[in-house]
Each structure stands twice: as structure tokens, then as C-alpha cells.
Write a protein that holds these residues in place. Structure first.
Motif, PDB file in Angstrom:
ATOM      1  N   GLY A  86      67.296 -16.785 -41.124  1.00 45.01           N
ATOM      2  CA  GLY A  86      65.925 -16.333 -41.282  1.00 45.01           C
ATOM      3  C   GLY A  86      65.805 -15.482 -42.526  1.00 45.01           C
ATOM      4  O   GLY A  86      66.793 -14.936 -43.026  1.00 45.01           O
ATOM      5  N   SER A  87      64.580 -15.377 -43.036  1.00 48.06           N
ATOM      6  CA  SER A  87      64.342 -14.593 -44.243  1.00 48.06           C
ATOM      7  C   SER A  87      62.841 -14.394 -44.383  1.00 48.06           C
ATOM      8  O   SER A  87      62.059 -14.829 -43.527  1.00 48.06           O
ATOM      9  CB  SER A  87      64.892 -15.313 -45.480  1.00 48.06           C
ATOM     10  OG  SER A  87      64.182 -16.526 -45.707  1.00 48.06           O
ATOM     11  N   GLY A  88      62.444 -13.769 -45.462  1.00 46.03           N
ATOM     12  CA  GLY A  88      61.013 -13.608 -45.705  1.00 46.03           C
ATOM     13  C   GLY A  88      60.303 -14.939 -45.858  1.00 46.03           C
ATOM     14  O   GLY A  88      59.129 -15.072 -45.492  1.00 46.03           O
ATOM     15  N   SER A  89      61.016 -15.937 -46.387  1.00 42.52           N
ATOM     16  CA  SER A  89      60.402 -17.259 -46.565  1.00 42.52           C
ATOM     17  C   SER A  89      60.630 -18.183 -45.377  1.00 42.52           C
ATOM     18  O   SER A  89      60.007 -19.232 -45.275  1.00 42.52           O
ATOM     19  CB  SER A  89      60.942 -17.914 -47.840  1.00 42.52           C
ATOM     20  OG  SER A  89      62.350 -18.061 -47.769  1.00 42.52           O
ATOM     21  N   VAL A  90      61.539 -17.804 -44.491  1.00 44.57           N
ATOM     22  CA  VAL A  90      61.801 -18.584 -43.272  1.00 44.57           C
ATOM     23  C   VAL A  90      61.681 -17.627 -42.095  1.00 44.57           C
ATOM     24  O   VAL A  90      62.666 -17.113 -41.582  1.00 44.57           O
ATOM     25  CB  VAL A  90      63.200 -19.236 -43.295  1.00 44.57           C
ATOM     26  CG1 VAL A  90      63.405 -20.108 -42.059  1.00 44.57           C
ATOM     27  CG2 VAL A  90      63.397 -20.063 -44.557  1.00 44.57           C
ATOM     28  N   ASP A 100      59.048 -18.211 -39.452  1.00 46.89           N
ATOM     29  CA  ASP A 100      58.428 -18.782 -38.264  1.00 46.89           C
ATOM     30  C   ASP A 100      59.527 -19.197 -37.288  1.00 46.89           C
ATOM     31  O   ASP A 100      60.645 -19.549 -37.700  1.00 46.89           O
ATOM     32  CB  ASP A 100      57.563 -19.990 -38.620  1.00 46.89           C
ATOM     33  CG  ASP A 100      58.385 -21.137 -39.193  1.00 46.89           C
ATOM     34  OD1 ASP A 100      58.606 -22.138 -38.494  1.00 46.89           O
ATOM     35  OD2 ASP A 100      58.854 -20.998 -40.353  1.00 46.89           O
ATOM     36  N   PRO A 101      59.258 -19.126 -35.984  1.00 48.34           N
ATOM     37  CA  PRO A 101      60.308 -19.408 -34.988  1.00 48.34           C
ATOM     38  C   PRO A 101      60.992 -20.754 -35.174  1.00 48.34           C
ATOM     39  O   PRO A 101      62.218 -20.859 -35.026  1.00 48.34           O
ATOM     40  CB  PRO A 101      59.552 -19.331 -33.659  1.00 48.34           C
ATOM     41  CG  PRO A 101      58.421 -18.397 -33.922  1.00 48.34           C
ATOM     42  CD  PRO A 101      58.015 -18.666 -35.344  1.00 48.34           C
ATOM     43  N   LYS A 102      60.223 -21.798 -35.507  1.00 46.98           N
ATOM     44  CA  LYS A 102      60.830 -23.123 -35.674  1.00 46.98           C
ATOM     45  C   LYS A 102      61.763 -23.148 -36.888  1.00 46.98           C
ATOM     46  O   LYS A 102      62.863 -23.721 -36.836  1.00 46.98           O
ATOM     47  CB  LYS A 102      59.739 -24.187 -35.842  1.00 46.98           C
ATOM     48  CG  LYS A 102      60.260 -25.623 -35.976  1.00 46.98           C
ATOM     49  CD  LYS A 102      61.031 -26.048 -34.736  1.00 46.98           C
ATOM     50  CE  LYS A 102      61.304 -27.554 -34.716  1.00 46.98           C
ATOM     51  NZ  LYS A 102      62.116 -28.017 -35.876  1.00 46.98           N
ATOM     52  N   GLY A 103      61.338 -22.527 -37.971  1.00 42.91           N
ATOM     53  CA  GLY A 103      62.183 -22.487 -39.158  1.00 42.91           C
ATOM     54  C   GLY A 103      63.474 -21.729 -38.913  1.00 42.91           C
ATOM     55  O   GLY A 103      64.552 -22.145 -39.361  1.00 42.91           O
ATOM     56  N   ILE A 104      63.371 -20.608 -38.188  1.00 48.02           N
ATOM     57  CA  ILE A 104      64.570 -19.830 -37.863  1.00 48.02           C
ATOM     58  C   ILE A 104      65.488 -20.631 -36.960  1.00 48.02           C
ATOM     59  O   ILE A 104      66.714 -20.661 -37.159  1.00 48.02           O
ATOM     60  CB  ILE A 104      64.171 -18.500 -37.200  1.00 48.02           C
ATOM     61  CG1 ILE A 104      63.424 -17.612 -38.203  1.00 48.02           C
ATOM     62  CG2 ILE A 104      65.400 -17.777 -36.655  1.00 48.02           C
ATOM     63  CD1 ILE A 104      62.842 -16.353 -37.602  1.00 48.02           C
ATOM     64  N   GLU A 105      64.912 -21.307 -35.974  1.00 47.21           N
ATOM     65  CA  GLU A 105      65.722 -22.128 -35.064  1.00 47.21           C
ATOM     66  C   GLU A 105      66.457 -23.220 -35.830  1.00 47.21           C
ATOM     67  O   GLU A 105      67.640 -23.469 -35.592  1.00 47.21           O
ATOM     68  CB  GLU A 105      64.830 -22.745 -33.991  1.00 47.21           C
ATOM     69  CG  GLU A 105      65.574 -23.584 -32.974  1.00 47.21           C
ATOM     70  CD  GLU A 105      64.658 -24.183 -31.911  1.00 47.21           C
ATOM     71  OE1 GLU A 105      64.977 -25.258 -31.390  1.00 47.21           O
ATOM     72  OE2 GLU A 105      63.611 -23.569 -31.619  1.00 47.21           O
ATOM     73  N   ILE A 113      75.795 -15.315 -35.197  1.00 48.80           N
ATOM     74  CA  ILE A 113      74.454 -15.502 -35.738  1.00 48.80           C
ATOM     75  C   ILE A 113      73.680 -14.189 -35.653  1.00 48.80           C
ATOM     76  O   ILE A 113      73.557 -13.596 -34.577  1.00 48.80           O
ATOM     77  CB  ILE A 113      73.684 -16.592 -34.963  1.00 48.80           C
ATOM     78  CG1 ILE A 113      74.465 -17.912 -34.955  1.00 48.80           C
ATOM     79  CG2 ILE A 113      72.282 -16.762 -35.538  1.00 48.80           C
ATOM     80  CD1 ILE A 113      74.603 -18.570 -36.306  1.00 48.80           C
ATOM     81  N   SER A 114      73.171 -13.742 -36.785  1.00 49.04           N
ATOM     82  CA  SER A 114      72.333 -12.539 -36.795  1.00 49.04           C
ATOM     83  C   SER A 114      70.905 -12.912 -37.176  1.00 49.04           C
ATOM     84  O   SER A 114      70.685 -13.731 -38.083  1.00 49.04           O
ATOM     85  CB  SER A 114      72.876 -11.501 -37.778  1.00 49.04           C
ATOM     86  OG  SER A 114      72.015 -10.376 -37.850  1.00 49.04           O
ATOM     87  N   VAL A 115      69.951 -12.302 -36.493  1.00 47.09           N
ATOM     88  CA  VAL A 115      68.552 -12.479 -36.875  1.00 47.09           C
ATOM     89  C   VAL A 115      68.299 -11.697 -38.164  1.00 47.09           C
ATOM     90  O   VAL A 115      69.047 -10.778 -38.512  1.00 47.09           O
ATOM     91  CB  VAL A 115      67.609 -11.988 -35.759  1.00 47.09           C
ATOM     92  CG1 VAL A 115      67.813 -12.794 -34.492  1.00 47.09           C
ATOM     93  CG2 VAL A 115      67.800 -10.498 -35.485  1.00 47.09           C
ATOM     94  N   HIS A 116      67.228 -12.056 -38.878  1.00 45.37           N
ATOM     95  CA  HIS A 116      66.958 -11.367 -40.144  1.00 45.37           C
ATOM     96  C   HIS A 116      66.145 -10.098 -39.964  1.00 45.37           C
ATOM     97  O   HIS A 116      66.003  -9.311 -40.907  1.00 45.37           O
ATOM     98  CB  HIS A 116      66.257 -12.311 -41.133  1.00 45.37           C
ATOM     99  CG  HIS A 116      64.815 -12.582 -40.827  1.00 45.37           C
ATOM    100  ND1 HIS A 116      64.415 -13.398 -39.781  1.00 45.37           N
ATOM    101  CD2 HIS A 116      63.675 -12.154 -41.428  1.00 45.37           C
ATOM    102  CE1 HIS A 116      63.093 -13.471 -39.768  1.00 45.37           C
ATOM    103  NE2 HIS A 116      62.621 -12.724 -40.739  1.00 45.37           N
ATOM    104  N   TYR A 117      65.608  -9.886 -38.769  1.00 46.72           N
ATOM    105  CA  TYR A 117      64.918  -8.634 -38.500  1.00 46.72           C
ATOM    106  C   TYR A 117      65.935  -7.513 -38.300  1.00 46.72           C
ATOM    107  O   TYR A 117      67.106  -7.760 -37.998  1.00 46.72           O
ATOM    108  CB  TYR A 117      64.067  -8.761 -37.226  1.00 46.72           C
ATOM    109  CG  TYR A 117      62.933  -9.749 -37.338  1.00 46.72           C
ATOM    110  CD1 TYR A 117      61.809  -9.473 -38.093  1.00 46.72           C
ATOM    111  CD2 TYR A 117      62.996 -10.978 -36.666  1.00 46.72           C
ATOM    112  CE1 TYR A 117      60.769 -10.391 -38.203  1.00 46.72           C
ATOM    113  CE2 TYR A 117      61.966 -11.899 -36.769  1.00 46.72           C
ATOM    114  CZ  TYR A 117      60.860 -11.606 -37.532  1.00 46.72           C
ATOM    115  OH  TYR A 117      59.834 -12.512 -37.633  1.00 46.72           O
ATOM    116  N   PHE A 118      65.489  -6.274 -38.471  1.00 45.65           N
ATOM    117  CA  PHE A 118      66.305  -5.114 -38.154  1.00 45.65           C
ATOM    118  C   PHE A 118      65.851  -4.532 -36.818  1.00 45.65           C
ATOM    119  O   PHE A 118      64.772  -4.862 -36.311  1.00 45.65           O
ATOM    120  CB  PHE A 118      66.195  -4.052 -39.252  1.00 45.65           C
ATOM    121  CG  PHE A 118      66.725  -4.500 -40.588  1.00 45.65           C
ATOM    122  CD1 PHE A 118      68.081  -4.714 -40.776  1.00 45.65           C
ATOM    123  CD2 PHE A 118      65.868  -4.711 -41.667  1.00 45.65           C
ATOM    124  CE1 PHE A 118      68.576  -5.122 -42.000  1.00 45.65           C
ATOM    125  CE2 PHE A 118      66.349  -5.120 -42.893  1.00 45.65           C
ATOM    126  CZ  PHE A 118      67.705  -5.333 -43.069  1.00 45.65           C
TER     127      PHE A 118
END
Length: 365
Positions: A310-314, A316-321, A335-340
Motif C-alpha cells: 500500500g502507498s499514497g497511490s495505492v 483503496d482496499p482492492k489495490g492494497i489486497e 506483510i505490513s500495512v502502509h498506515y501507521f
């Protein structure tokens, strides 16, 4: 589904204090019970699913949370993430685990938030003592919150840190993270810093972890060198691969991976940070392939790798998935999420508030 090679994990509970753990290490050293076995009914059960890692259901249930608190009280020096790694014969068969980077300062850590992370299915928390400096260094109490919830505390430190890595273990972190390496010598120094000297003349260096008694679950201090070393068998060193030198230079990459393999089974892990590589050298068409090649090279050596998805450009939930699917299929298992962690209260509040505004819109308001 259960798998045969995990049966010894359940047998750990029935071994006596003089027995051995799953890896064949002694439970009692110099009279100190350094690795106590849980009661059979409280033993951890794993299979090849990500759900089994967090107790078999989502959200995580109260019985699993109670089992984790029991396991931590029994052995505060355990490493729940390493337990999963140790239980599987190869990286490809190991289920992925979910983590997040925490930018919450130590003095603002709250147990109810930690429990919500555990309940949501996270397995490891990387506290950021690199970019958050002193405010990102957890103390014993903060790491104990994570441990009671069954979360592995990973302390990231600045690139110049040496002795602080061993001190982080003393405060309850079960892994530390070394960022921004560009040479094999930096990795060598890091692994000296997280390991005690072997206790032979002429082998210790100024970089090695200093001797300081570790504290067991019954508050007893390990006052002999061998018991101290044995009690810290579950600590890990996580190397960040976030420069083009470590990701794209295959010769250097392989040298670092070989060094990680030499630390012993599952004693080292890697974590990819492509953002820093792009900041340093600009976008590279070969970066995505280089990362996937890194995952494959690490897996051949039995080294577990991770990355942020995930990132600022990715976002949305589907894109992250989709990004997570690609990472897993290429051999990534951490796997780490891009949020803090400071983003999570808002993300939760946003989800709770959303039905109200959708309802108002449907009613013409």
C-alpha cells in the motif's frame, strides 16, 4: 487443516522442566528454567492458514487473548512471530503474518489500543525509533503491553545505533530492525551488536552485546553466562533492504543474505523498503523485479522477508489486497500495512461514521 510436521509443537507442552523445546534446546540451564513449557491445554496450535496464526478466528476471541497473556506470563522472553517461523520447514509453507509500523510515542501507548491491534489480527508491531527518535523507543512496560497481547515487539533504531540493539532486547523487544544499510560491513556490525560474545578468549569485539542478566517470567534473573544466552534464544535481527545497493546489487545482496543465514535458523529476517531506494536513486524500472528476486533468493536460504503493501497511490482496499497477493505469491511472508498506528483511531471512527452520512444522503439531507 492440521499438518504432521507441526505435531511436535503441541508436544512441547508435555515435556518436563528438564526436557527440550521444539528446536532441541535445553529448557533448564544452570538451574534456571529459561524456556518453560505451557500446559497442554494452553499450547499454541498452528496450521498453514493465516487465521491459525492468530488463534483460528477473526476478530481474535477472548480465549485466544487469554492464552496469549498466559504464554507471556510464563515466558516473557518468547517471540510469537519466531514461533511461527520455527514451526514450518520452508518459507513457502509458512503462512503470512500481518504487521504495522507504530509512530505512537512511548508515553502515549495505551493497552486498549494494543488490544484492538491484537483483536484485529496483527502479529508484529515495528516501533519507529529511527524517525521518531527517543519518542519511538519503547520501554519495558510498553513492550509488556505488546507481549501480553501476543504481539511481537520489533524496535527499529537509527542506522548509527550499535549497543542500543542489545539494550532494546533487555527492555522486551524480541527483534530489532537495522535500516539503510549499503555495505556488508554494516550488516556484520549489526549482528555482532545483537549477539552476546561466545565466551572464548579473543572472540569478543567492542560491538558485541553487553552482558546483563535477563529476567524470567518468575522475575528471577539469569546470573550465569550460559543461562543468559539460552534465555535470549528467541531474539531476532531484522535487516532492512531499502537501498539499491542491497536490492539491486546481486553480489552484495547475496553476501548479506548469506550472513543472515549464518545467524542460525530464523534468527534473522529481512524487510524491504523501496521508498528509500526511490528517494535515493529515483524510480528504477528494475526495482519491482529486484524486490521479487530478493524474496526468492532469501527463501532459498530459509530467510523470511517482509514489505509494506500500500502507498499514497495505492490506498483503496482492492489495490492494497492486490499488492498483498503479489507479495505473498512472490515469497513475502511479513506483510505490513502502509498506515501507521496513529492513523488507526481515525480509520475506525471513519468506518463507524460512514453509515450515518450515507443514510442522510438517502433521506435528502
Amino acid at each position: 487443516f492440521g499438518i504432521p510436521f507441526l505435531e511436535p509443537l503441541l508436544e512441547m507442552a508435555s515435556n518436563g522442566e528438564e526436557g527440550q523445546d521444539l528446536k532441541g534446546a535445553k529448557r533448564t540451564v544452570d538451574g534456571y528454567l529459561v524456556r518453560p513449557a505451557p500446559e497442554p491445554s494452553m499450547a499454541r496450535r498452528l496450521d498453514k492458514t493465516a487465521l491459525s496464526v492468530i488463534g483460528g478466528q477473526l476478530p481474535v476471541g477472548v480465549h485466544e487473548l487469554a492464552r496469549r497473556a498466559y504464554s507471556y506470563a510464563l515466558d516473557p522472553l518468547r517471540n510469537p512471530v519466531k514461533e511461527v517461523m520455527d514451526a514450518f520447514p520452508s518459507v513457502s509453507e509458512m503462512p503470512p503474518m500481518l504487521g504495522i509500523f507504530s509512530d505512537i510515542p512511548a508515553h502515549k501507548m495505551r493497552e486498549d489500543e494494543v488490544m484492538s491491534w491484537a483483536k484485529a489480527g496483527f502479529s508484529f508491531i515495528v516501533t519507529d525509533g529511527e524517525h521518531r527518535q527517543l519518542y519511538g523507543r519503547m520501554g519495558r512496560e510498553e513492550n509488556a503491553m505488546l507481549g501480553r497481547a501476543g504481539l511481537t515487539a520489533v524496535q527499529r533504531l537509527h542506522r548509527e545505533a550499535v549497543s542500543e540493539h542489545g539494550d532494546a532486547f533487555q527492555l522486551g523487544a524480541r527483534a530489532t530492525m537495522r535500516p539503510y544499510g549499503t555495505s556488508l560491513q554494516e550488516a556484520e556490525q549489526y549482528f555482532r551488536a545483537i549477539n552476546f560474545p561466545v565466551g572464548e578468549p579473543g572472540t569478543a569485539t567492542c560491538d558485541h552485546r553487553g552482558g546483563y542478566p535477563t529476567r524470567l517470567g518468575n522475575a528471577e534473573l539469569c546470573f550465569t553466562p550460559d543461562s543468559m544466552r539460552a534465555s535470549e534464544s528467541e531474539t531476532q535481527g531484522w535487516i532492512q533492504f531499502e537501498t539499491s545497493e542491497y536490492i539491486l546489487n546481486e553480489q552484495l545482496r547475496d553476501s548479506v543474505l548469506d550472513l543472515m543465514e549464518k545467524q542460525g535458523p530464523k534468527k534473522a529476517a529481512g524487510f524491504v523498503g523501496p521508498f528509500d531506494a526511490i528517494v535515493r536513486d529515483g524510480p528504477s524500472p528494475g526495482m519491482a523485479k529486484g524486490i521479487n528476486d530478493l524474496f526468492a533468493a532469501a527463501a532459498k536460504r530459509g530467510i523470511v522477508m517482509g514489505r509494506v503493501c500500500g502507498s499514497g497511490s495505492v490506498s483503496d482496499p482492492k489495490g492494497i489486497e492486490d499488492a498483498i497477493v503479489e507479495a505473498i505469491q512472490n515469497g513475502c511472508r511479513l506483510i505490513s500495512v502502509h498506515y501507521f498506528t496513529t492513523d488507526l483511531p481515525y480509520k475506525g471512527a471513519e468506518a463507524v461514521a460512514a453509515p450515518f452520512f450515507r443514510a442522510c444522503k438517502r433521506c435528502g439531507f
